[in-house]
Design a protein around this motif. Structure first.
Motif, PDB file in Angstrom:
ATOM      1  N   MET A 237     -11.840 -35.571 -18.876  1.00  0.00           N
ATOM      2  CA  MET A 237     -12.737 -35.905 -19.653  1.00  0.00           C
ATOM      3  C   MET A 237     -12.210 -35.766 -21.196  1.00  0.00           C
ATOM      4  SD  MET A 237     -16.135 -33.813 -18.283  1.00  0.00           S
ATOM      5  CE  MET A 237     -17.177 -34.563 -17.015  1.00  0.00           C
ATOM      6  N   PHE A 239     -10.855 -33.156 -22.765  1.00  0.00           N
ATOM      7  CA  PHE A 239     -10.817 -31.935 -23.146  1.00  0.00           C
ATOM      8  C   PHE A 239      -9.899 -30.840 -22.796  1.00  0.00           C
ATOM      9  CE2 PHE A 239     -15.044 -33.032 -24.424  1.00  0.00           C
ATOM     10  CZ  PHE A 239     -15.473 -32.342 -25.420  1.00  0.00           C
ATOM     11  N   ASP A 241      -8.209 -27.902 -20.970  1.00  0.00           N
ATOM     12  CA  ASP A 241      -8.834 -27.275 -20.033  1.00  0.00           C
ATOM     13  C   ASP A 241      -7.921 -26.157 -19.425  1.00  0.00           C
ATOM     14  OD1 ASP A 241     -10.057 -26.313 -17.645  1.00  0.00           O
ATOM     15  OD2 ASP A 241     -10.626 -28.500 -16.993  1.00  0.00           O
ATOM     16  N   THR A 243      -7.966 -23.182 -21.569  1.00  0.00           N
ATOM     17  CA  THR A 243      -7.779 -22.302 -22.776  1.00  0.00           C
ATOM     18  C   THR A 243      -7.985 -20.924 -22.337  1.00  0.00           C
ATOM     19  OG1 THR A 243      -8.311 -24.285 -24.253  1.00  0.00           O
ATOM     20  CG2 THR A 243      -8.468 -22.067 -25.286  1.00  0.00           C
ATOM     21  N   ILE A 279     -13.700 -32.365  -7.524  1.00  0.00           N
ATOM     22  CA  ILE A 279     -15.109 -32.714  -8.406  1.00  0.00           C
ATOM     23  C   ILE A 279     -14.856 -34.128  -9.121  1.00  0.00           C
ATOM     24  CG2 ILE A 279     -16.430 -31.692 -10.456  1.00  0.00           C
ATOM     25  CD1 ILE A 279     -15.136 -28.993  -9.908  1.00  0.00           C
ATOM     26  N   ARG A 300     -17.372 -26.649 -26.671  1.00  0.00           N
ATOM     27  CA  ARG A 300     -15.950 -26.632 -27.371  1.00  0.00           C
ATOM     28  C   ARG A 300     -15.783 -27.995 -28.185  1.00  0.00           C
ATOM     29  NH1 ARG A 300     -12.040 -22.638 -26.686  1.00  0.00           N
ATOM     30  NH2 ARG A 300     -12.711 -20.978 -25.203  1.00  0.00           N
ATOM     31  N   ILE A 336     -19.116 -23.615 -21.355  1.00  0.00           N
ATOM     32  CA  ILE A 336     -18.336 -22.129 -21.631  1.00  0.00           C
ATOM     33  C   ILE A 336     -19.261 -21.217 -21.643  1.00  0.00           C
ATOM     34  CG2 ILE A 336     -16.348 -23.254 -22.535  1.00  0.00           C
ATOM     35  CD1 ILE A 336     -17.296 -21.973 -25.427  1.00  0.00           C
ATOM     36  N   GLY A 339     -20.028 -19.862 -18.609  1.00  0.00           N
ATOM     37  CA  GLY A 339     -18.425 -19.235 -17.689  1.00  0.00           C
ATOM     38  C   GLY A 339     -18.062 -18.041 -18.310  1.00  0.00           C
ATOM     39  N   ILE A 349     -11.963 -15.549 -13.488  1.00  0.00           N
ATOM     40  CA  ILE A 349     -11.252 -16.161 -12.351  1.00  0.00           C
ATOM     41  C   ILE A 349      -9.987 -16.601 -13.089  1.00  0.00           C
ATOM     42  CG2 ILE A 349     -12.967 -16.531 -10.548  1.00  0.00           C
ATOM     43  CD1 ILE A 349     -13.387 -19.287 -12.202  1.00  0.00           C
ATOM     44  N   ARG A 351      -8.055 -19.830 -13.511  1.00  0.00           N
ATOM     45  CA  ARG A 351      -8.283 -21.399 -13.105  1.00  0.00           C
ATOM     46  C   ARG A 351      -6.854 -21.917 -13.297  1.00  0.00           C
ATOM     47  NH1 ARG A 351     -11.345 -23.607 -17.549  1.00  0.00           N
ATOM     48  NH2 ARG A 351     -10.961 -21.655 -18.695  1.00  0.00           N
ATOM     49  N   LEU A 380     -11.493 -33.745 -11.267  1.00  0.00           N
ATOM     50  CA  LEU A 380     -10.885 -32.452 -11.308  1.00  0.00           C
ATOM     51  C   LEU A 380     -10.783 -31.871 -10.123  1.00  0.00           C
ATOM     52  CD1 LEU A 380      -9.847 -30.752 -13.950  1.00  0.00           C
ATOM     53  CD2 LEU A 380     -11.896 -29.066 -13.376  1.00  0.00           C
ATOM     54  N   LEU A 406     -22.988 -29.961 -17.956  1.00  0.00           N
ATOM     55  CA  LEU A 406     -21.716 -30.669 -17.400  1.00  0.00           C
ATOM     56  C   LEU A 406     -22.294 -31.407 -15.990  1.00  0.00           C
ATOM     57  CD1 LEU A 406     -18.798 -31.256 -18.275  1.00  0.00           C
ATOM     58  CD2 LEU A 406     -18.152 -29.160 -16.622  1.00  0.00           C
TER      59      LEU A 406
HETATM   60  C1  HEM Z   1     -15.165 -31.286 -13.340  1.00  0.00           C
HETATM   61  C2  HEM Z   1     -15.632 -30.030 -13.729  1.00  0.00           C
HETATM   62  C3  HEM Z   1     -15.137 -29.179 -14.672  1.00  0.00           C
HETATM   63  C4  HEM Z   1     -14.629 -29.277 -16.058  1.00  0.00           C
HETATM   64  C5  HEM Z   1     -14.422 -30.880 -16.514  1.00  0.00           C
HETATM   65  C6  HEM Z   1     -14.404 -28.138 -16.764  1.00  0.00           C
HETATM   66  C7  HEM Z   1     -13.992 -28.123 -17.911  1.00  0.00           C
HETATM   67  C8  HEM Z   1     -13.910 -27.021 -18.695  1.00  0.00           C
HETATM   68  C9  HEM Z   1     -13.569 -26.976 -20.033  1.00  0.00           C
HETATM   69  C10 HEM Z   1     -12.885 -28.106 -20.938  1.00  0.00           C
HETATM   70  C11 HEM Z   1     -13.463 -25.696 -20.516  1.00  0.00           C
HETATM   71  C12 HEM Z   1     -13.252 -25.214 -21.786  1.00  0.00           C
HETATM   72  C13 HEM Z   1     -11.480 -24.818 -21.881  1.00  0.00           C
HETATM   73  C14 HEM Z   1     -10.968 -23.594 -21.110  1.00  0.00           C
HETATM   74  O1  HEM Z   1     -11.381 -22.396 -21.400  1.00  0.00           O
HETATM   75  O2  HEM Z   1     -10.332 -23.851 -20.196  1.00  0.00           O
HETATM   76  C15 HEM Z   1     -13.809 -24.730 -19.182  1.00  0.00           C
HETATM   77  C16 HEM Z   1     -13.790 -23.330 -19.196  1.00  0.00           C
HETATM   78  C17 HEM Z   1     -14.159 -22.605 -18.038  1.00  0.00           C
HETATM   79  N1  HEM Z   1     -14.691 -23.261 -16.815  1.00  0.00           N
HETATM   80 FE1  HEM Z   1     -14.726 -25.308 -16.452  1.00  0.00          FE
HETATM   81  N2  HEM Z   1     -14.480 -27.189 -16.083  1.00  0.00           N
HETATM   82  C18 HEM Z   1     -15.063 -27.756 -14.561  1.00  0.00           C
HETATM   83  C19 HEM Z   1     -15.695 -26.889 -13.597  1.00  0.00           C
HETATM   84  C20 HEM Z   1     -15.793 -25.577 -13.403  1.00  0.00           C
HETATM   85  C21 HEM Z   1     -16.157 -24.782 -12.410  1.00  0.00           C
HETATM   86  C22 HEM Z   1     -16.735 -25.555 -10.957  1.00  0.00           C
HETATM   87  C23 HEM Z   1     -16.042 -23.670 -12.684  1.00  0.00           C
HETATM   88  C24 HEM Z   1     -16.687 -22.472 -11.804  1.00  0.00           C
HETATM   89  C25 HEM Z   1     -16.598 -21.292 -11.599  1.00  0.00           C
HETATM   90  C26 HEM Z   1     -15.675 -23.333 -14.021  1.00  0.00           C
HETATM   91  C27 HEM Z   1     -15.623 -22.343 -14.586  1.00  0.00           C
HETATM   92  C28 HEM Z   1     -14.864 -22.105 -15.982  1.00  0.00           C
HETATM   93  C29 HEM Z   1     -14.741 -20.888 -16.953  1.00  0.00           C
HETATM   94  C30 HEM Z   1     -14.798 -19.655 -16.105  1.00  0.00           C
HETATM   95  C31 HEM Z   1     -14.311 -21.343 -18.118  1.00  0.00           C
HETATM   96  C32 HEM Z   1     -14.067 -20.204 -19.143  1.00  0.00           C
HETATM   97  C33 HEM Z   1     -15.373 -19.949 -19.901  1.00  0.00           C
HETATM   98  C34 HEM Z   1     -14.663 -19.032 -21.078  1.00  0.00           C
HETATM   99  O3  HEM Z   1     -14.369 -17.927 -20.709  1.00  0.00           O
HETATM  100  O4  HEM Z   1     -14.730 -19.467 -22.361  1.00  0.00           O
HETATM  101  N3  HEM Z   1     -15.404 -24.616 -14.534  1.00  0.00           N
HETATM  102  N4  HEM Z   1     -13.942 -25.647 -18.208  1.00  0.00           N
END
Ligand code: HEM
Length: 438
Positions: A237, A239, A241, A243, A279, A300, A336, A339, A349, A351, A380, A406
């Motif tokens: 996307m 962004f 991913d 951080t 996904i 973000r 976020i 999350g 968790i 990631r 993803l 999302l």
């Molecule tokens: C295609 C699906 C997804 C995309 C494109 C995506 C993308 C992102 C992006 C761009 C961020 C912000 C940057 C970062 O902190 O890494 C993020 C944060 C996060 N994502 Fe996802 N994500 C996806 C699916 C999921 C799923 C299924 C979960 C399940 C638990 C998840 C949990 C989180 C969490 C916990 C954060 C950090 C939140 C924080 O502490 O700021 N994501 N994700």
């Protein structure tokens, strides 16, 4: 990172190729048959050894308190495979895991798999496509699915009573469209490496050696590219991913969020639970949105990765900030916001995601504009590690799956949950403590 094994017999897969080629030629020149040449090659394999001499040649440790591939800085490529056990005999499973462990250790060190004796139908020691390639930081991470413990109500291997409570049946989440062909499995094997062929080779050797005991159920490749050594990779996307992750260099955070401690069965101590989700992204739809809307969806900035309202990538998101109209700067249903630990009773968790790209497929989207037609099957390969999925992925994703903006652009099409046992002491095998205690 392993240091070169100085003073020991030295032969990387790459040098092996040159030397083996020479031997075949020499044997042929000397009038020896192909068989004699093959025997000469087989003799070399016993001291086949890697010699890391630059970063691409680096290897990751295999033996230790924890399995590799969990805290290991993400390699550029992954090959994930889920296996179904097809044997009825517990000894077959133990022998396979023993063979898998030894082969995995050798391959992580840049050596050939040395499969001989694993499967009566396999005559080669290695299929050969990684000969000449460096170890490429290969890690192989093993996991046990619920089916190892009991399947269709049958306690196939006398392990049913040892199934950890945390290895739950995954709930069905809002919007899930998991297909059988990409879901579940009794065992998981994830190879990660800085070379796609090294990663594929590793899983291929294990599958070949195990064919009477376990068969591949589904598999998925993935990749990431870091713009620079310590920079966060971008997902498809666009962004950054990865951080906001708990720090892998902070043992307290890892002990709290990732590793199983005294709260699990002994064989899981030092292990972790992996949740994997395939996904699909509706990229054709996503690509037609304004960057501003995309940023609202994620919470973000696209370019810098900074949280909305912040300046730099690693600034903490200010969840209380409002704009001049009193609206939250990070929208209520931004990814976020849903999350962050603050909104999930402190749950975190680790990631370790990869992108995947499987060409195009006919698709009918489930959100407006309800596109139908050939669309990318890309997205993803979401992978996360945690001490307990009930207080990790399930806790966070239950809410996310209902409210995340999302969700309009992604569909979960497969996945699994696997218990990744603690690391392996040299000479032991994966899950040894489980089989010895049950
Ligand atoms: C295609 C699906 C997804 C995309 C494109 C995506 C993308 C992102 C992006 C761009 C961020 C912000 C940057 C970062 O902190 O890494 C993020 C944060 C996060 N994502 Fe996802 N994500 C996806 C699916 C999921 C799923 C299924 C979960 C399940 C638990 C998840 C949990 C989180 C969490 C916990 C954060 C950090 C939140 C924080 O502490 O700021 N994501 N994700």
């Amino acid at each position: 990172m392993n240091k070169p094994d100085e003073g020991k017999p030295n032969l990387s897969r790459r040098r092996f190729l040159a030397r083996a080629g020479g031997l075949v030629a020499a044997a042929a020149g000397a009038g020896l048959g192909v068989r004699a040449a093959t025997d000469a090659i087989a003799a070399i394999k016993s001291d086949d050894r890697s010699t890391p001499d630059n970063t691409r040649n680096a290897s990751e440790p295999f033996w230790g308190q924890h399995q590799g591939g969990i805290l290991t800085p993400s390699q550029g490529h992954t090959y994930f495979a889920a296996f179904d056990l097809v044997t009825t005999k517990r000894d077959d499973v133990v022998n396979m895991l023993r063979g898998w462990t030894a082969a995995a250790a050798r391959m992580a060190g840049g050596q050939s798999a040395n499969l001989v004796g694993q499967d009566p139908d396999v005559s080669q020691t290695d299929t050969g496509e990684a000969l000449g390639l460096p170890p490429a930081r290969l890690t192989i991470t093993f996991g046990f699915g619920a089916g190892l413990f009991a399947k269709d109500g049958k306690d196939r291997y006398g392990l049913a009573a040892s199934r950890p409570e945390a290895l739950v049946d995954m709930p069905k989440f809002n919007g899930d469209q998991l297909v059988e062909a990409h879901t579940g499995g009794d065992l998981s094997v994830q190879a990660c490496a800085d070379d796609p062929q090294v990663a594929f080779h590793a899983v291929r050797q294990l599958a070949l050696a195990a064919s009477y005991v376990a068969q591949v159920r589904w598999a998925q490749t993935g990749f990431i590219t870091r713009p620079g050594p310590n920079e966060t990779p971008r997902n498809l996307m666009g962004f950054k991913d990865g951080t906001s992750n708990p720090s892998v260099t902070d043992p307290n955070a890892m002990g709290k969020f990732v590793w199983v401690g005294g709260n699990g069965p002994d064989w899981m101590r030092g292990g972790s639970y992996v949740v994997i989700r395939r996904i699909r992204m509706a990229l054709e739809h996503w690509d037609r949105l304004t960057v501003a809307f995309q940023e609202q969806t994620v919470g973000r900035q696209k370019s810098s990765g900074a949280p909305l309202g912040g300046k730099r990538e690693f600034d903490s998101p200010d969840l209380k900030a409002t704009d001049k109209d009193g609206n939250p700067v990070i929208p209520e249903n931004a990814h976020i916001r849903l999350g962050v630990a603050e909104n999930n009773d402190g749950a975190r968790i680790l990631r370790r995601p990869y992108s995947y790209n499987d060409g195009v497929n006919f698709n009918a989207e489930r959100w407006p504009p309800w596109r139908q037609g050939m669309e990318y099957d890309a997205g993803l390969l979401f992978i996360c590690y945690q001490q307990d999925p009930r207080t990790g992925f399930i806790k966070i994703f239950d809410k996310m799956s209902k409210f995340d903006m999302l969700n309009q652009f992604v569909t979960h099409t497969g996945g699994g949950l696997f218990a990744c046992p603690g690391g392996i002491a040299e000479g032991g095998f994966i899950g040894q403590r489980l089989f010895e205690s049950a």
